[in-house]
Design a protein around this motif. Sequence first.
Motif, PDB file in Angstrom:
ATOM      1  N   PHE A  39       0.814  -1.210   0.000  1.00 57.62           N
ATOM      2  CA  PHE A  39       0.000   0.000   0.000  1.00 57.62           C
ATOM      3  C   PHE A  39       0.850   1.263   0.000  1.00 57.62           C
ATOM      4  CE2 PHE A  39      -2.267   3.603   1.438  1.00 57.62           C
ATOM      5  CZ  PHE A  39      -3.389   3.538   0.652  1.00 57.62           C
ATOM      6  N   GLY A  40       1.920   1.258   0.771  1.00 58.75           N
ATOM      7  CA  GLY A  40       2.763   2.458   0.838  1.00 58.75           C
ATOM      8  C   GLY A  40       3.262   2.869  -0.538  1.00 58.75           C
ATOM      9  N   ALA A  41       3.630   1.881  -1.347  1.00 57.96           N
ATOM     10  CA  ALA A  41       4.118   2.169  -2.700  1.00 57.96           C
ATOM     11  C   ALA A  41       2.992   2.770  -3.543  1.00 57.96           C
ATOM     12  CB  ALA A  41       4.643   0.881  -3.335  1.00 57.96           C
ATOM     13  N   LEU A  42       1.785   2.214  -3.382  1.00 61.56           N
ATOM     14  CA  LEU A  42       0.641   2.743  -4.139  1.00 61.56           C
ATOM     15  C   LEU A  42       0.355   4.187  -3.733  1.00 61.56           C
ATOM     16  CD1 LEU A  42      -1.878   2.438  -5.987  1.00 61.56           C
ATOM     17  CD2 LEU A  42      -3.099   1.525  -3.984  1.00 61.56           C
ATOM     18  N   GLY A  43       0.338   4.429  -2.424  1.00 54.07           N
ATOM     19  CA  GLY A  43       0.053   5.774  -1.929  1.00 54.07           C
ATOM     20  C   GLY A  43       1.049   6.793  -2.456  1.00 54.07           C
ATOM     21  N   LEU A  44       2.330   6.458  -2.375  1.00 53.92           N
ATOM     22  CA  LEU A  44       3.355   7.393  -2.847  1.00 53.92           C
ATOM     23  C   LEU A  44       3.239   7.626  -4.357  1.00 53.92           C
ATOM     24  CD1 LEU A  44       6.558   6.405  -0.843  1.00 53.92           C
ATOM     25  CD2 LEU A  44       5.187   8.493  -0.614  1.00 53.92           C
ATOM     26  N   SER A  45       2.931   6.562  -5.069  1.00 51.09           N
ATOM     27  CA  SER A  45       2.801   6.677  -6.519  1.00 51.09           C
ATOM     28  C   SER A  45       1.658   7.624  -6.878  1.00 51.09           C
ATOM     29  CB  SER A  45       2.558   5.277  -7.110  1.00 51.09           C
ATOM     30  OG  SER A  45       2.070   5.371  -8.428  1.00 51.09           O
ATOM     31  N   VAL A  46       0.506   7.421  -6.234  1.00 48.55           N
ATOM     32  CA  VAL A  46      -0.664   8.246  -6.544  1.00 48.55           C
ATOM     33  C   VAL A  46      -0.389   9.712  -6.195  1.00 48.55           C
ATOM     34  CG1 VAL A  46      -3.021   8.736  -5.833  1.00 48.55           C
ATOM     35  CG2 VAL A  46      -2.358   6.404  -6.342  1.00 48.55           C
ATOM     36  N   ILE A  47       0.195   9.935  -5.030  1.00 44.23           N
ATOM     37  CA  ILE A  47       0.439  11.317  -4.596  1.00 44.23           C
ATOM     38  C   ILE A  47       1.400  12.007  -5.568  1.00 44.23           C
ATOM     39  CG2 ILE A  47       1.527  12.705  -2.776  1.00 44.23           C
ATOM     40  CD1 ILE A  47       0.372  10.515  -0.795  1.00 44.23           C
ATOM     41  N   GLY A  48       2.428  11.284  -5.990  1.00 40.98           N
ATOM     42  CA  GLY A  48       3.393  11.862  -6.929  1.00 40.98           C
ATOM     43  C   GLY A  48       2.750  12.226  -8.259  1.00 40.98           C
ATOM     44  N   LYS A  49       1.890  11.339  -8.747  1.00 37.43           N
ATOM     45  CA  LYS A  49       1.244  11.605 -10.038  1.00 37.43           C
ATOM     46  C   LYS A  49       0.223  12.730  -9.919  1.00 37.43           C
ATOM     47  CE  LYS A  49       1.761   6.842 -11.514  1.00 37.43           C
ATOM     48  NZ  LYS A  49       1.045   5.555 -11.572  1.00 37.43           N
ATOM     49  N   LEU A  50      -0.473  12.769  -8.773  1.00 34.80           N
ATOM     50  CA  LEU A  50      -1.450  13.848  -8.586  1.00 34.80           C
ATOM     51  C   LEU A  50      -0.768  15.210  -8.640  1.00 34.80           C
ATOM     52  CD1 LEU A  50      -3.979  12.983  -5.735  1.00 34.80           C
ATOM     53  CD2 LEU A  50      -4.532  13.632  -8.077  1.00 34.80           C
ATOM     54  N   GLY A  61      -3.262  16.481  -0.289  1.00 37.67           N
ATOM     55  CA  GLY A  61      -3.937  15.575   0.643  1.00 37.67           C
ATOM     56  C   GLY A  61      -5.100  14.880  -0.033  1.00 37.67           C
ATOM     57  N   LEU A  62      -5.358  13.636   0.348  1.00 38.41           N
ATOM     58  CA  LEU A  62      -6.477  12.884  -0.223  1.00 38.41           C
ATOM     59  C   LEU A  62      -7.424  12.479   0.896  1.00 38.41           C
ATOM     60  CD1 LEU A  62      -3.723  11.897  -1.858  1.00 38.41           C
ATOM     61  CD2 LEU A  62      -5.368  10.459  -3.021  1.00 38.41           C
ATOM     62  N   SER A 228     -11.329  17.567  13.171  1.00 35.86           N
ATOM     63  CA  SER A 228     -10.814  16.266  13.586  1.00 35.86           C
ATOM     64  C   SER A 228     -10.598  15.404  12.354  1.00 35.86           C
ATOM     65  CB  SER A 228     -11.785  15.621  14.573  1.00 35.86           C
ATOM     66  OG  SER A 228     -11.403  14.302  14.826  1.00 35.86           O
ATOM     67  N   TYR A 229     -11.703  14.879  11.808  1.00 36.96           N
ATOM     68  CA  TYR A 229     -11.581  14.049  10.598  1.00 36.96           C
ATOM     69  C   TYR A 229     -10.928  14.842   9.470  1.00 36.96           C
ATOM     70  CZ  TYR A 229     -13.017  11.010   6.715  1.00 36.96           C
ATOM     71  OH  TYR A 229     -13.033  10.191   5.621  1.00 36.96           O
ATOM     72  N   TRP A 230     -11.281  16.144   9.374  1.00 34.46           N
ATOM     73  CA  TRP A 230     -10.798  16.957   8.248  1.00 34.46           C
ATOM     74  C   TRP A 230      -9.444  17.598   8.526  1.00 34.46           C
ATOM     75  CZ3 TRP A 230     -13.340  15.337   4.406  1.00 34.46           C
ATOM     76  CH2 TRP A 230     -14.706  15.056   4.497  1.00 34.46           C
ATOM     77  N   ASP A 231      -8.835  17.296   9.651  1.00 32.06           N
ATOM     78  CA  ASP A 231      -7.553  17.916  10.007  1.00 32.06           C
ATOM     79  C   ASP A 231      -6.471  17.539   8.986  1.00 32.06           C
ATOM     80  OD1 ASP A 231      -5.513  19.154  11.297  1.00 32.06           O
ATOM     81  OD2 ASP A 231      -5.704  18.043  13.184  1.00 32.06           O
ATOM     82  N   TRP A 232      -5.787  18.556   8.478  1.00 31.55           N
ATOM     83  CA  TRP A 232      -4.723  18.292   7.511  1.00 31.55           C
ATOM     84  C   TRP A 232      -3.476  17.687   8.152  1.00 31.55           C
ATOM     85  CZ3 TRP A 232      -4.672  23.669   4.640  1.00 31.55           C
ATOM     86  CH2 TRP A 232      -5.726  23.698   3.713  1.00 31.55           C
ATOM     87  N   ALA A 233      -3.200  17.982   9.425  1.00 34.34           N
ATOM     88  CA  ALA A 233      -1.901  17.622  10.010  1.00 34.34           C
ATOM     89  C   ALA A 233      -1.558  16.135   9.835  1.00 34.34           C
ATOM     90  CB  ALA A 233      -1.841  18.043  11.472  1.00 34.34           C
ATOM     91  N   PRO A 234      -2.464  15.215  10.192  1.00 28.02           N
ATOM     92  CA  PRO A 234      -2.102  13.802  10.002  1.00 28.02           C
ATOM     93  C   PRO A 234      -1.940  13.411   8.533  1.00 28.02           C
ATOM     94  CG  PRO A 234      -4.201  14.015  11.213  1.00 28.02           C
ATOM     95  CD  PRO A 234      -3.780  15.389  10.821  1.00 28.02           C
ATOM     96  N   LEU A 235      -2.713  14.089   7.659  1.00 25.74           N
ATOM     97  CA  LEU A 235      -2.589  13.789   6.230  1.00 25.74           C
ATOM     98  C   LEU A 235      -1.239  14.235   5.700  1.00 25.74           C
ATOM     99  CD1 LEU A 235      -5.785  14.724   4.182  1.00 25.74           C
ATOM    100  CD2 LEU A 235      -4.841  12.472   4.646  1.00 25.74           C
ATOM    101  N   VAL A 236      -0.807  15.404   6.148  1.00 30.29           N
ATOM    102  CA  VAL A 236       0.478  15.930   5.681  1.00 30.29           C
ATOM    103  C   VAL A 236       1.600  14.997   6.106  1.00 30.29           C
ATOM    104  CG1 VAL A 236       2.116  17.828   5.968  1.00 30.29           C
ATOM    105  CG2 VAL A 236      -0.306  18.320   5.598  1.00 30.29           C
ATOM    106  N   ALA A 237       1.505  14.502   7.340  1.00 28.98           N
ATOM    107  CA  ALA A 237       2.514  13.551   7.811  1.00 28.98           C
ATOM    108  C   ALA A 237       2.472  12.288   6.956  1.00 28.98           C
ATOM    109  CB  ALA A 237       2.262  13.225   9.282  1.00 28.98           C
ATOM    110  N   ASN A 239       1.455  11.980   3.934  1.00 30.66           N
ATOM    111  CA  ASN A 239       1.872  12.293   2.576  1.00 30.66           C
ATOM    112  C   ASN A 239       3.308  11.868   2.298  1.00 30.66           C
ATOM    113  OD1 ASN A 239       1.840  14.630   0.163  1.00 30.66           O
ATOM    114  ND2 ASN A 239      -0.155  13.939   0.863  1.00 30.66           N
ATOM    115  N   LYS A 240       4.137  11.921   3.320  1.00 33.92           N
ATOM    116  CA  LYS A 240       5.561  11.623   3.146  1.00 33.92           C
ATOM    117  C   LYS A 240       5.826  10.125   3.056  1.00 33.92           C
ATOM    118  CE  LYS A 240       7.051  15.919   5.298  1.00 33.92           C
ATOM    119  NZ  LYS A 240       5.754  16.525   5.684  1.00 33.92           N
ATOM    120  N   THR A 241       4.897   9.319   3.563  1.00 37.32           N
ATOM    121  CA  THR A 241       5.126   7.875   3.599  1.00 37.32           C
ATOM    122  C   THR A 241       4.211   7.100   2.657  1.00 37.32           C
ATOM    123  OG1 THR A 241       3.469   7.609   5.332  1.00 37.32           O
ATOM    124  CG2 THR A 241       5.738   8.001   6.047  1.00 37.32           C
TER     125      THR A 241
END
Length: 390
Positions: A39-50, A61-62, A228-237, A239-241
Amino acid sequence: MSEYVSGRHFLQTPGPTNVPERVLRAMDRNPINHRGPEFGALGLSVIGKLRQVFQTTGIVGLFPSSGTGSWESAIVNTLSPGDQVLISRTGQFSNLWEQMATKMGMDVVALDTDWRRGANPEAIGAVLREDREHRIKAVCVVHSETSTSCMTDVAAVRAAMDAAKHPALLMVDAISSLACADYRHDEWRVDVTIAGSQKGLMVPPGLSFTAMSEKALAAGATATSPRSYWDWAPLVAANKTGFFPYTPAINLLSALNEAIDMLLEEGLPNVFARHQRYAEATRRTVRAWGLELQCEDPSAYNPGVTAIRVPDGHNSDNLRTIILNKFNMSLGNGLGQIEGKVFRIGHMGDLSPLQLMGTLSGVEMGLRLAGIPHKSGGVQAAIEYLTGNG
Ligand SMILES: *Cc1c(COP(=O)(O)O)cnc(C)c1O
């Protein structure tokens, strides 16, 4: 009751749009473990292409949500209750965004339009120049107002903000323009860009995206809106992984990965040119019918959707019902104050020239059956244009 019509349904709404076979196949599998290495590889791939699609090198953020969720994330992560927000009322979607901002406690300053053009950069600049205390914290515009099929010139809005030397954040809803029109998050210095999966990106509904500038992220440090649910902070973290703070829409991410591959293989400039070509063919057809476009400003014409007015005394929903029942095709309806007066042809996402011609033919046949006065030759005008004889 609709009668049985053989063959495939024509989904010509401006979202959801048709999903290519390759994308359907990519999501047709058991979910993978979202905490596992695959999954980590998929996530990084999608974020990079986006990032390539948003034309940004920053954070995207997704959320597992409809586009509306990313609107909420933009507000609660950057603003505090009582903050002033400048919104251009260009159509139904800007109105819904305004209503949401009001519900979240923001003090909305609205600029009206007649819903037949985009937001007015000069008017935005004038309001900002008057705001000497910088009480306005964000300027919100909808890039492609899907309800009216009018575009707003985001670069011109940015220029107006710069000329007014105003520090407000620029927030843009690009839900129905991303991957249909050239969109430059970084170059236009947009602070928050919002998009969704089910329009130009050719993926089923259920994913939304938020591209953020450093300035937008910094605003989060002082913004006091509860989140809470919409908080960017955990998403930003995350995003790197490539991982997410909760269960993501795993199969939709596989779909998105494949869809962006298709867009990049075709080449984004070619994708944009294809949308422009279909939009021009559609407008020529409408003019040949003698019907009126909702968008009155040629510089605001939309590559992905065309809103068409029916003559007074006729109802666009009746036309759409006939087209659905007789020809098994879905079109967009008129929203808000133009309900019943407008129908919309979606020509965004995965569409062949023949699908476009089938769509235009279906509308022309529907106009006849609905008794809506129009000239013949509309479909012919599209044929001429698409074969280079226009
Ligand atoms: C479709 C659309 C929305 C709403 O997105 P949802 O995914 O339905 O929440 C908002 N803004 C614009 C411009 C749209 O086209």
